[in-house]
Structure formats: structure tokens, C-alpha cells
Design an enzyme around this catalytic site. Structure first.
Site, PDB file in Angstrom:
ATOM      1  N   HIS A 131       0.891  -1.173   0.000  1.00 17.04           N
ATOM      2  CA  HIS A 131       0.000   0.000   0.000  1.00 17.04           C
ATOM      3  C   HIS A 131       0.920   1.211   0.000  1.00 17.04           C
ATOM      4  O   HIS A 131       1.860   1.276   0.786  1.00 17.04           O
ATOM      5  CB  HIS A 131      -0.894  -0.010   1.239  1.00 17.04           C
ATOM      6  CG  HIS A 131      -1.992   1.010   1.170  1.00 17.04           C
ATOM      7  ND1 HIS A 131      -1.756   2.355   1.268  1.00 17.04           N
ATOM      8  CD2 HIS A 131      -3.323   0.876   0.981  1.00 17.04           C
ATOM      9  CE1 HIS A 131      -2.903   3.008   1.139  1.00 17.04           C
ATOM     10  NE2 HIS A 131      -3.872   2.130   0.966  1.00 17.04           N
ATOM     11  N   GLU A 142      -6.946   5.189   0.943  1.00 12.40           N
ATOM     12  CA  GLU A 142      -6.925   5.739  -0.408  1.00 12.40           C
ATOM     13  C   GLU A 142      -7.906   6.899  -0.565  1.00 12.40           C
ATOM     14  O   GLU A 142      -7.746   7.771  -1.410  1.00 12.40           O
ATOM     15  CB  GLU A 142      -7.340   4.632  -1.378  1.00 12.40           C
ATOM     16  CG  GLU A 142      -6.497   4.526  -2.584  1.00 12.40           C
ATOM     17  CD  GLU A 142      -6.026   3.089  -2.771  1.00 12.40           C
ATOM     18  OE1 GLU A 142      -6.760   2.176  -2.378  1.00 12.40           O
ATOM     19  OE2 GLU A 142      -4.920   2.908  -3.292  1.00 12.40           O
ATOM     20  N   ARG A 145      -6.579  10.427  -0.832  1.00 14.22           N
ATOM     21  CA  ARG A 145      -6.221  10.888  -2.183  1.00 14.22           C
ATOM     22  C   ARG A 145      -7.469  11.002  -3.061  1.00 14.22           C
ATOM     23  O   ARG A 145      -7.623  11.956  -3.824  1.00 14.22           O
ATOM     24  CB  ARG A 145      -5.211   9.930  -2.819  1.00 14.22           C
ATOM     25  CG  ARG A 145      -3.785  10.172  -2.346  1.00 14.22           C
ATOM     26  CD  ARG A 145      -2.847   9.071  -2.809  1.00 14.22           C
ATOM     27  NE  ARG A 145      -3.060   7.853  -2.048  1.00 14.22           N
ATOM     28  CZ  ARG A 145      -2.997   6.620  -2.542  1.00 14.22           C
ATOM     29  NH1 ARG A 145      -2.703   6.438  -3.811  1.00 14.22           N
ATOM     30  NH2 ARG A 145      -3.213   5.578  -1.773  1.00 14.22           N
ATOM     31  N   ARG A 186      -2.062   0.904  -6.922  1.00 12.56           N
ATOM     32  CA  ARG A 186      -1.155   0.887  -5.778  1.00 12.56           C
ATOM     33  C   ARG A 186       0.274   0.521  -6.152  1.00 12.56           C
ATOM     34  O   ARG A 186       1.220   1.070  -5.591  1.00 12.56           O
ATOM     35  CB  ARG A 186      -1.670  -0.129  -4.750  1.00 12.56           C
ATOM     36  CG  ARG A 186      -2.914   0.369  -4.091  1.00 12.56           C
ATOM     37  CD  ARG A 186      -3.526  -0.669  -3.212  1.00 12.56           C
ATOM     38  NE  ARG A 186      -4.613  -0.050  -2.463  1.00 12.56           N
ATOM     39  CZ  ARG A 186      -5.498  -0.705  -1.743  1.00 12.56           C
ATOM     40  NH1 ARG A 186      -5.451  -2.013  -1.683  1.00 12.56           N
ATOM     41  NH2 ARG A 186      -6.428  -0.070  -1.091  1.00 12.56           N
ATOM     42  N   HIS A 212       0.672  -4.979   2.033  1.00 17.22           N
ATOM     43  CA  HIS A 212      -0.729  -4.706   2.330  1.00 17.22           C
ATOM     44  C   HIS A 212      -1.637  -5.894   2.026  1.00 17.22           C
ATOM     45  O   HIS A 212      -2.474  -6.262   2.821  1.00 17.22           O
ATOM     46  CB  HIS A 212      -1.159  -3.494   1.511  1.00 17.22           C
ATOM     47  CG  HIS A 212      -2.548  -3.047   1.811  1.00 17.22           C
ATOM     48  ND1 HIS A 212      -2.973  -2.799   3.102  1.00 17.22           N
ATOM     49  CD2 HIS A 212      -3.620  -2.802   1.011  1.00 17.22           C
ATOM     50  CE1 HIS A 212      -4.244  -2.422   3.073  1.00 17.22           C
ATOM     51  NE2 HIS A 212      -4.652  -2.430   1.824  1.00 17.22           N
ATOM     52  N   HIS A 213      -1.442  -6.483   0.861  1.00 18.68           N
ATOM     53  CA  HIS A 213      -2.371  -7.542   0.445  1.00 18.68           C
ATOM     54  C   HIS A 213      -1.578  -8.623  -0.280  1.00 18.68           C
ATOM     55  O   HIS A 213      -0.697  -8.322  -1.070  1.00 18.68           O
ATOM     56  CB  HIS A 213      -3.418  -6.949  -0.507  1.00 18.68           C
ATOM     57  CG  HIS A 213      -4.551  -7.872  -0.814  1.00 18.68           C
ATOM     58  ND1 HIS A 213      -5.728  -7.880  -0.094  1.00 18.68           N
ATOM     59  CD2 HIS A 213      -4.685  -8.844  -1.744  1.00 18.68           C
ATOM     60  CE1 HIS A 213      -6.536  -8.804  -0.582  1.00 18.68           C
ATOM     61  NE2 HIS A 213      -5.920  -9.396  -1.589  1.00 18.68           N
ATOM     62  N   ARG A 271      -4.126  -5.694  -6.617  1.00 21.63           N
ATOM     63  CA  ARG A 271      -5.537  -5.483  -6.251  1.00 21.63           C
ATOM     64  C   ARG A 271      -5.846  -4.000  -6.237  1.00 21.63           C
ATOM     65  O   ARG A 271      -5.096  -3.217  -5.649  1.00 21.63           O
ATOM     66  CB  ARG A 271      -5.828  -6.070  -4.868  1.00 21.63           C
ATOM     67  CG  ARG A 271      -7.254  -5.793  -4.411  1.00 21.63           C
ATOM     68  CD  ARG A 271      -7.583  -6.440  -3.098  1.00 21.63           C
ATOM     69  NE  ARG A 271      -6.887  -5.865  -1.974  1.00 21.63           N
ATOM     70  CZ  ARG A 271      -7.172  -4.693  -1.414  1.00 21.63           C
ATOM     71  NH1 ARG A 271      -8.136  -3.932  -1.915  1.00 21.63           N
ATOM     72  NH2 ARG A 271      -6.499  -4.257  -0.372  1.00 21.63           N
TER      73      ARG A 271
END
Ligand code: ADP
Length: 620
Positions: free
Chosen positions: A295, A308, A311, A332, A436-437, A476
Site C-alpha cells: 500500500h 486511499e 487521495r 497501488r 498490504h495484500h 488489487r
């Protein structure tokens, strides 16, 4: 299917709602489960099995995050009568509780009301583009086709989802979120929790699935678990694996992609990839397992993630020279790579009062002391050590782009250019990318059946959410995690219940929780909501923790930095952290034998963090 007697299963409630740690588990809170008294159930469904007796259920859901809870709820709506969720942590919620932005969906009623033109095809195409075309298009299509229905389902269950906004990687406003600006994860979880509770679906906390057991025909027959009082077996017809990703396991991260060695993480400490290991043990295939997402906007000291939405609702990114360097609304991976290409490999998320007013989560960042503030751009530049003239020039030209309706430097989508930076105060938060993911995971088909290397389904084994791979491909996009867990969680619930009906049918639940809320005094925290950090002395140096307080309760404690010996601090972390969350205090917590210094260091660090949470309380 065989069904064992639970003549004296001891149950103790540990919390009242799905996302908030609550009650102590003591012997005074006993209740007895029998096969015949299922009508006497009370409302508290989050329980701890303090005996280590074997259980039998029809559908066993492993993991009480968004995917697991969606699966359990859908299975119940489809007629399942004997569903159990097990959760290894002392609280439910997993990474889902940290989901802030929203849930993507196309062709929804809300979009129509707001005049937003979107389509399933566009949603699929944005997701495939964002995922570098590596996604499994069939899975993506199923996600997009069912996304609008997922929003209706959540709203029907009571979720407040009344707004739609822009998010990185989406061509149109598609991210659905609570109208009051709340984070989406807690809203989804508390909605599901309440409905599971109303339907008497028990959740056994501090119960870790260790191995899936197959019968002679290769079908799922049981799961071996470790509960608070020992190991036992849960016999079941179907398993829904909803254990989340592996972003908190440095070992697994490095095993699958050594480029991420040493990265910090935004994940909760339970995201250790257990489901992937268990599924592999019974022959599951993995897909895209090396695809790990960072992220872009994470605080380097506390690992707090700036959603997010900041932004999306107008903030810009500037480097240490005070210059913009990327289209802030890019995916990302692109924004993360751009930050790492800047001098000193970090940047500042800069916004004004308008953005602060639009994004409720910003208050949490400010109260945690993570945001610099000034009443002029030059004042802000001075505070963050950036050249004032350059920052003023950057903001002035960006302001011109907002008026002109075109970002001449980076082509940012104008829907996200919400502010022209003429409304003081001005704010800046330091950012680096962090893990992050984990996009890869267990391979599933569109019915969420777990597949082996030959592409055959493992009978009785279903999986949904971050434990699976294929949906997000190589990256993602923001807002797709919650869509994934709700859509595929629901499909997994339906598939599991269909499988149960085809393999012996529903049975009565034997797990009964009596008058839990009356019997057990709730231990509620009394802290001020926010994210706090504190440092203590461990065996090999400083230990820094991040403590998240929500609804007055400590909901998570994450080790941000430490130099403890691998294999030792984990034991201390697991026991000490779980105990603090369970009791909502550091007082009276025992150190872990063999890890005394690590235990004490964690406790010192949490005490320091909580001092701030109490000081904030006193000041409020
Ligand atoms: P998703 O977004 O896919 O729902 P989450 O991270 O939100 O994933 O939730 C996964 C949940 O599964 C977490 O609460 C985590 O603690 C839990 N979990 C992970 N491994 C196990 C395990 N071995 N046994 C029981 N629960 C587990």
C-alpha cells in the site's frame, strides 16, 4: 453423519460484538450445551470453548473476518442449521477490520440515483487492467456480476452504505461507503456480527485450525484445532477456509517473493497464511502466490495506513523536494514504485481543510499525532523540512489544474481533484509503501471449490477471501478486497450448504450458549479511540508497538519494530497480546516462560502507548 453428545461443554463469552474485545472468560460464566436445548439460546454468539471436547458441525468456517462471516451468514440464509466459525485470535475481524476505503460495485441502485454510469464490463476491465491482466477473468466476472447484489445484501442486513466515490484504478465512481465517512470494514463486520448473533451462529475465539482431515475418499471429514485448553477435533461435512492472507508472516513473504524482505506490514498479526499451508497439505493448488501488494501510503514509524480515500478526496503526494511525482490515483503498485523511486524513498501526503472535512479517518490520524499541520503552505513546508517556495509553486500549479479541469502534469482523474488547496489549514503525513495484500493463494473455481493441481475439486473444501488467489491477479485495486470477501464469502456459504444437503443433510446445532451476556460481566476498555505507539525494552533492544483503540476498547496490538530472537518473541507476542486484548489492561498479565524479557518489553510498550490513550482521554 455421526453426532457426538456435548454433555458438559463449557462455554464462556469473551465479547459481545464482532469487532470489539470484551468480556473475561472465567468459570463464573459457564453455560452448558446440550443437544436438545437449542431453543434456549441467548443472543451472545461469540464464545470460547474452554473444554477441549470434540465437536461436530455441518459447516465449519475457519476465520472470522469478512469472508468467513459472509459465508456463515449466507449458509444460514440458505437453510444451514449447524454452522460454526472458529477464529484463532481473541477478537474477530482479521484484516477486514482495517478496511477503510469502501466496497466496489457496479450497476448499483446508489450509482443510478447519483447518475453514475457504470457497467459490469467496465468493472471487469478496470480490475483486469489493475491486476496486469493476470487475474482469472472468470472469477473477476463473477465478482463484478454479483457486486451490486452484495451491496443490497449488506444494506438489507443493516449496513449503512449510502455514498459512492472515486478510488484508485477505477474509471468511474464505484467505491461504496458509509454515508457518515466511517471506515467500511468495521461497518461490514458489525453488521454481519449482529446478524450472526441473531441467528445463534457461534464463534469460537482463540481456536486455531491446524490441519484439515480428509476421509478415505479424499473428502473433508474434520479439522484438527488448538483451543485455549488443548487440542481437539471438529468433525464437519464442509469447510470454508477464510483465513485471510500472509502479509504478517515475513517468513512466508520472503519465501514467495524475496523482494519484500524487511518491508513493514499493514496487516493484523493473525495474517500468517495458515489456510494456505493447510490447503496445500491436502493437495490444493496455489495461484499467483508471489504476487504481493504494497500500500503506497503507510506511516513508516507506526505502519498506520492512510486510506486511499484521502487521495480520492483530493490529497496530493509530494517528494522531499516538495514536487508532485505521480498521478496519485494510479494503481497501488504504480504509486508504490514511484515513491520508492524518489529521493529518500518516502513522500508526503498533503491536503487541506476541505479534504479533512471529507474523510472521517483523517481525525484518527491527527489524534494519533501522525499529521503535521500549519495555517499556510509555507508553514507546512517548514514543519516537514521541504523547500517552501517549491511546495508553494507545486500547490499553486495544481490549484490551476483543478480550476482548468485538467492535470497537465500527470493526467489525474478530475473527479478526484476535489480541492484547489485554498482552504487552510494545510496538512502533511509522511508515507512509505508497506506490505498490504497478498494477491496469491489457494486456487478456487467460480463456486469457491478448492482445486488441486489437476484442476479437480477437493470434495467439501471451499475457500473465499484473501486466502484465495486469482481474483486480483498482479495487483488489487482499492475497494476490491471487500467486494471479494463479500461476494465469494457468500458463494462459499451457498456452496458449502449445497454440499451439506447433498451429503447427509442438515443436523441440529449442538452448541448452545445460555444467557451469556447476563452471566458474564463485560470488560470494556476505557480508552480514547485512536492509534497509539509506545516503546519498551526487550531482550535485544527496543520493542515498538502500535495499539489501536476503537469504541474505547483495545482492538489490536501490532509489533512495529523489535530486535527479538525469532521463535521467542512470537510466543510472547501471542500470549501477552491476546491477554491484554482479552482483559483490556496490562495489569496482572503473566510473562511467558522462556520469553520473559520479550514479554516485559511488549507490556512496557503497550503501557506507554496506553498512557497516551488515557492522556487523550483526560484532555478530551
Ligand atoms: P478476509 O479478508 O479474507 O476475510 P481477514 O484477514 O479479514 O481475511 O480474516 C481472516 C481471519 O482468519 C482472521 O481473523 C484470522 O485471525 C483468522 N485465521 C487465520 N488463520 C486461522 C487459523 N489457523 N484458525 C482460525 N482462524 C484463523
Amino acid at each position: 453423519m455421526k453426532k457426538q453428545k456435548l454433555s458438559a461443554l463449557l462455554l464462556a463469552a469473551v465479547m459481545a460484538t464482532g469487532i470489539i474485545a470484551g468480556c473475561s472468560s472465567t468459570s463464573s460464566s459457564t453455560s452448558v450445551a446440550t443437544e436438545t436445548s437449542s431453543t434456549a439460546q441467548s443472543s451472545t454468539s461469540v464464545v470460547a470453548n474452554t473444554s477441549a471436547e470434540d465437536l461436530t458441525v455441518d459447516v465449519l468456517v475457519i476465520g472470522a473476518g469478512g469472508a468467513g462471516m459472509s459465508a456463515a451468514m449466507q449458509a444460514v440464509q440458505d437453510g444451514a442449521t449447524n454452522v460454526l466459525i472458529i477464529e484463532k485470535m481473541p477478537i474477530t475481524g482479521g484484516n477486514t477490520v482495517r478496511a477503510t476505503g469502501g466496497i466496489n460495485a457496479a450497476e448499483t441502485k446508489l450509482q443510478e440515483e447519483m447518475g453514475i454510469e457504470d457497467s459490469v464490463e467496465l468493472f471487469v476491465s478496470d480490475t483486469m487492467t489493475g491486476g496486469k491482466e493476470m487475474n482469472d477473468e472468470e472469477l473477476v466476472t463473477v465478482m463484478a456480476e454479483n457486486s451490486s447484489d452484495a451491496i443490497d445484501w449488506l444494506i438489507d442486513l443493516g449496513a449503512d452504505i449510502g455514498d459512492v466515490g472515486m478510488s484508485g484504478g477505477a474509471s468511474v465512481k464505484r467505491i461504496h461507503r458509509p454515508e457518515d465517512g466511517s471506515a467500511i470494514g468495521p461497518v461490514v463486520l458489525s453488521t454481519l456480527s449482529e446478524n450472526l448473533e441473531a441467528n445463534n451462529v457461534p464463534i469460537l475465539l482463540e481456536t486455531t485450525a491446524k490441519h484439515i482431515v480428509l476421509d478415505d475418499n479424499g473428502a473433508v471429514s474434520a479439522v484438527e484445532v488448538e483451543g485455549p485448553d488443548g487440542d481437539y477435533t471438529i468433525y464437519c461435512t464442509a469447510v470454508v477456509l477464510a483465513t485471510g492472507g500472509f502479509g504478517a508472516s515475513q517468513e512466508m513473504v520472503v519465501k514467495y517473493n524475496e523482494n519484500y524482505a524487511g518491508f513493514s506490514t499493514t496487516n493484523h498479526s493473525g495474517a500468517t497464511g495458515d489456510g494456505i499451508v493447510m490447503a496445500e497439505e491436502v493437495g490444493a493448488a496455489l495461484v499467483d502466490i508471489e504476487q504481493i501488494q504494497t500500500h503506497p501510503t503507510v506511516n513508516p514509524d507506526t505502519s498506520t495506513m492512510y486510506t486511499e480515500g484521502v487521495r480520492g478526496d483530493g490529497a496530493i503526494l509530494v517528494n522531499v523536494n516538495g514536487e508532485r511525482f505521480v498521478n496519485e490515483m494510479e494503481t497501488r503498485d504504480v504509486v508504490s514504485a514511484a515513491i520508492l523511486a524518489q529521493p529518500e524513498e518516502y513522500c508526503w501526503l498533503v491536503f487541506d481543510e476541505t479534504v479533512r472535512g471529507n474523510v472521517a479517518a483523517i481525525e484518527t490520524y491527527i489524534s494519533a499525532g501522525l499529521v503535521e499541520e500549519a495555517d499556510t503552505v509555507a508553514g507546512l513546508a517548514e514543519k516537514i523540512g521541504v523547500d517552501a517556495a517549491t511546495l508553494e509553486a507545486t500547490i499553486s500549479s495544481y490549484s490551476g489544474y483543478v480550476s482548468a479541469g485538467e492535470d497537465a502534469d500527470f493526467g489525474r482523474n478530475t473527479d478526484s481533484m476535489v480541492t484547489d488547496f485554498t482552504t487552510p489549514n494545510y496538512y502533511a503525513a509522511k508515507c512509505v509503501p508497506a506490505i498490504h495484500h497478498t494477491m496469491g493463494g489457494v486456487k478456487i473455481n467460480t463456486e469457491t471449490q478448492v482445486l488441486n493441481d489437476a484442476g479437480e475439486a477437493i470434495p467439501g473444501l471451499f475457500a473465499a477471501g484473501e486466502v484465495t488467489g486469482g481474483v486480483h491477479g498482479g495487483n488489487r485495486i482499492g475497494g476490491n478486497a471487500v467486494t471479494d470477501i463479500v461476494v465469494f464469502g457468500r458463494i462459499a456459504g451457498t456452496s458449502a450448504e449445497e454440499y451439506v444437503l447433498a451429503n447427509g443433510g442438515n443436523t441440529e446445532s449442538t452448541i448452545v450458549v445460555e444467557t451469556q451476556q447476563d452471566a458474564v460481566p463485560e470488560v470494556q476498555g476505557d480508552y480514547t479511540d485512536g492509534v497509539y505507539t509506545g516503546t519498551g525494552k526487550g531482550n535485544n533492544g527496543d520493542i515498538t508497538v502500535e495499539v489501536v483503540v476503537e469504541g474505547g476498547n483495545i482492538v489490536s496490538i501490532t509489533l512495529v519494530e523489535h530486535a527479538e530472537t525469532v521463535g521467542i518473541y512470537e510466543a510472547a507476542e501471542k500470549a501477552v497480546v491476546n491477554e491484554i486484548i482479552r482483559t483490556q489492561t496490562v495489569d496482572g498479565i503473566d510473562v511467558v516462560a522462556g520469553a520473559t524479557n520479550s514479554s516485559n518489553g511488549i507490556m512496557q510498550a503497550v503501557t506507554a502507548a496506553l498512557a497516551d490513550a488515557q492522556a487523550a482521554d483526560a484532555a478530551a
